[in-house]
Write a protein that holds these residues in place. Structure first.
Motif, PDB file in Angstrom:
ATOM      1  N   LEU A  49     -72.745   5.584  -5.602  1.00 34.46           N
ATOM      2  CA  LEU A  49     -73.212   6.813  -6.230  1.00 34.46           C
ATOM      3  C   LEU A  49     -74.384   6.599  -7.189  1.00 34.46           C
ATOM      4  CD1 LEU A  49     -69.790   8.556  -7.033  1.00 34.46           C
ATOM      5  CD2 LEU A  49     -71.282   8.897  -5.052  1.00 34.46           C
ATOM      6  N   GLY A  50     -74.791   5.348  -7.362  1.00 39.26           N
ATOM      7  CA  GLY A  50     -75.901   5.067  -8.268  1.00 39.26           C
ATOM      8  C   GLY A  50     -75.529   5.212  -9.731  1.00 39.26           C
ATOM      9  N   LEU A  51     -74.281   4.926 -10.067  1.00 37.23           N
ATOM     10  CA  LEU A  51     -73.820   5.000 -11.451  1.00 37.23           C
ATOM     11  C   LEU A  51     -73.945   3.638 -12.132  1.00 37.23           C
ATOM     12  CD1 LEU A  51     -70.542   7.081 -10.926  1.00 37.23           C
ATOM     13  CD2 LEU A  51     -72.669   7.891 -11.959  1.00 37.23           C
ATOM     14  N   TYR A  52     -74.312   3.671 -13.401  1.00 33.86           N
ATOM     15  CA  TYR A  52     -74.394   2.442 -14.194  1.00 33.86           C
ATOM     16  C   TYR A  52     -73.110   2.314 -15.006  1.00 33.86           C
ATOM     17  CZ  TYR A  52     -76.162  -1.119 -17.432  1.00 33.86           C
ATOM     18  OH  TYR A  52     -76.325  -2.257 -18.164  1.00 33.86           O
ATOM     19  N   PRO A  53     -72.287   1.272 -14.751  1.00 36.32           N
ATOM     20  CA  PRO A  53     -71.000   1.163 -15.448  1.00 36.32           C
ATOM     21  C   PRO A  53     -71.042   0.337 -16.730  1.00 36.32           C
ATOM     22  CG  PRO A  53     -71.048  -0.362 -13.611  1.00 36.32           C
ATOM     23  CD  PRO A  53     -72.388   0.336 -13.624  1.00 36.32           C
ATOM     24  N   TYR A  54     -70.336   0.841 -17.721  1.00 40.48           N
ATOM     25  CA  TYR A  54     -69.984   0.072 -18.907  1.00 40.48           C
ATOM     26  C   TYR A  54     -68.531  -0.352 -18.721  1.00 40.48           C
ATOM     27  CZ  TYR A  54     -74.208   1.368 -21.452  1.00 40.48           C
ATOM     28  OH  TYR A  54     -75.518   1.502 -21.866  1.00 40.48           O
ATOM     29  N   ILE A  55     -68.288  -1.655 -18.681  1.00 43.40           N
ATOM     30  CA  ILE A  55     -66.965  -2.186 -18.372  1.00 43.40           C
ATOM     31  C   ILE A  55     -66.335  -2.710 -19.654  1.00 43.40           C
ATOM     32  CG2 ILE A  55     -65.668  -3.887 -17.041  1.00 43.40           C
ATOM     33  CD1 ILE A  55     -68.024  -3.895 -15.044  1.00 43.40           C
ATOM     34  N   GLU A  56     -65.312  -2.011 -20.126  1.00 45.78           N
ATOM     35  CA  GLU A  56     -64.610  -2.488 -21.324  1.00 45.78           C
ATOM     36  C   GLU A  56     -63.416  -3.333 -20.920  1.00 45.78           C
ATOM     37  OE1 GLU A  56     -62.047  -1.086 -25.232  1.00 45.78           O
ATOM     38  OE2 GLU A  56     -63.434   0.353 -24.317  1.00 45.78           O
ATOM     39  N   ILE A  57     -63.435  -4.584 -21.316  1.00 48.87           N
ATOM     40  CA  ILE A  57     -62.285  -5.466 -21.127  1.00 48.87           C
ATOM     41  C   ILE A  57     -61.362  -5.237 -22.316  1.00 48.87           C
ATOM     42  CG2 ILE A  57     -61.509  -7.843 -20.827  1.00 48.87           C
ATOM     43  CD1 ILE A  57     -64.366  -8.502 -19.867  1.00 48.87           C
ATOM     44  N   LYS A  58     -60.183  -4.704 -22.032  1.00 51.94           N
ATOM     45  CA  LYS A  58     -59.292  -4.291 -23.107  1.00 51.94           C
ATOM     46  C   LYS A  58     -58.873  -5.474 -23.975  1.00 51.94           C
ATOM     47  CE  LYS A  58     -58.239  -0.757 -23.734  1.00 51.94           C
ATOM     48  NZ  LYS A  58     -58.985   0.270 -24.520  1.00 51.94           N
ATOM     49  N   ASN A  59     -58.624  -5.179 -25.223  1.00 54.18           N
ATOM     50  CA  ASN A  59     -58.270  -6.206 -26.201  1.00 54.18           C
ATOM     51  C   ASN A  59     -56.772  -6.503 -26.130  1.00 54.18           C
ATOM     52  OD1 ASN A  59     -58.377  -8.001 -28.326  1.00 54.18           O
ATOM     53  ND2 ASN A  59     -58.387  -6.415 -29.909  1.00 54.18           N
ATOM     54  N   ASP A  60     -56.326  -6.984 -24.979  1.00 49.77           N
ATOM     55  CA  ASP A  60     -54.909  -7.298 -24.775  1.00 49.77           C
ATOM     56  C   ASP A  60     -54.706  -8.803 -24.870  1.00 49.77           C
ATOM     57  OD1 ASP A  60     -54.427  -4.608 -24.276  1.00 49.77           O
ATOM     58  OD2 ASP A  60     -54.776  -4.830 -22.128  1.00 49.77           O
ATOM     59  N   SER A  61     -53.573  -9.193 -25.428  1.00 49.71           N
ATOM     60  CA  SER A  61     -53.261 -10.621 -25.476  1.00 49.71           C
ATOM     61  C   SER A  61     -52.943 -11.107 -24.069  1.00 49.71           C
ATOM     62  CB  SER A  61     -52.060 -10.868 -26.396  1.00 49.71           C
ATOM     63  OG  SER A  61     -50.921 -10.181 -25.922  1.00 49.71           O
ATOM     64  N   GLY A  62     -53.197 -12.352 -23.811  1.00 53.20           N
ATOM     65  CA  GLY A  62     -52.868 -12.909 -22.512  1.00 53.20           C
ATOM     66  C   GLY A  62     -54.001 -12.888 -21.508  1.00 53.20           C
ATOM     67  N   ILE A  63     -55.132 -12.276 -21.860  1.00 47.69           N
ATOM     68  CA  ILE A  63     -56.276 -12.283 -20.952  1.00 47.69           C
ATOM     69  C   ILE A  63     -56.965 -13.639 -21.047  1.00 47.69           C
ATOM     70  CG2 ILE A  63     -58.543 -11.284 -20.468  1.00 47.69           C
ATOM     71  CD1 ILE A  63     -57.471  -8.592 -21.219  1.00 47.69           C
TER      72      ILE A  63
END
Length: 208
Positions: A153-167
């Protein structure tokens, strides 16, 4: 935005921002709270609003569709958004999925921590009916599905990596690998409230 402009950015708080000269402003726009966008739109009459402002559909067009679902991002594109933001969490078996909370309780008909269930277990639930019966049967999207959609679709994504423990760094690598696999390297922005995860991203892809 010109020097001295005053913008109401949240009508509930009743606060204002006065923009000083030559300040670059980046706005993360939540489609559920469009007050800021409409105040700017009245001045510039365009979805872009101003060269220094990015009008970003957080969770997709979540005022209409269930947040962080493919249908929400499709509607964001229909509404004219060029930028979208998603939240990335991980299942027990390390699949990157789009989910804001640490549990699926609020946005599905199931319950439990996403990190305690496999993707096969998590995807059996309905992630749309909580918003409207019109979205019954909406599934939990993977990051791969989201990026494929953005590319299409030609969208520019902002990817938030959640602040979860264990990542782990390996989990973060799977995010970067998904971006590369979908041909979007250099065409996304990674964000996180955990700076360590962003350091992982830079260690894996120095150009990110």
């Amino acid at each position: 935005i010109e020097n001295g402009d005053t913008i109401v950015y949240n009508s509930n708080w009743g606060k204002t921002i006065t923009i000083p000269a030559k300040v670059h402003v980046k706005v993360l726009f939540n489609a559920n709270n469009s007050r800021l966008f409409y105040n700017i739109k009245r001045k510039y009459n365009t979805r872009e609003c101003h060269p220094f402002i990015k009008d970003i559909a957080q969770y997709g067009f979540s005022r209409y569709a269930p947040e962080n679902t493919l249908i929400a991002f499709e509607h964001a594109a229909v509404q004219g958004f060029k930028y979208v933001e998603c939240d990335v969490s991980f299942t027990k078996d390390g699949v990157a999925v789009l989910l804001h909370d640490s549990t699926i309780d609020r946005t599905s008909n199931g319950s439990g921590s996403i990190s305690s269930m496999t993707y096969e277990q998590a995807k059996q639930y309905d992630y749309g009916s909580w918003k409207s019966a019109n979205f019954k049967g909406t599934h939990l999207p993977t990051l791969d599905e989201f990026l494929f959609l953005c590319k299409s679709l030609g969208l520019y994504p902002y990817i938030e990596i959640k602040n979860d423990s264990g990542i782990t760094q390996e989990m973060v690598k799977s995010v970067v690998d998904s971006v590369k696999k979908n041909g979007m390297q250099g065409g996304v922005t990674y964000i996180s409230f955990n700076s360590t995860y962003l350091e992982y991203v830079k260690n894996i892809d120095s150009n990110a």
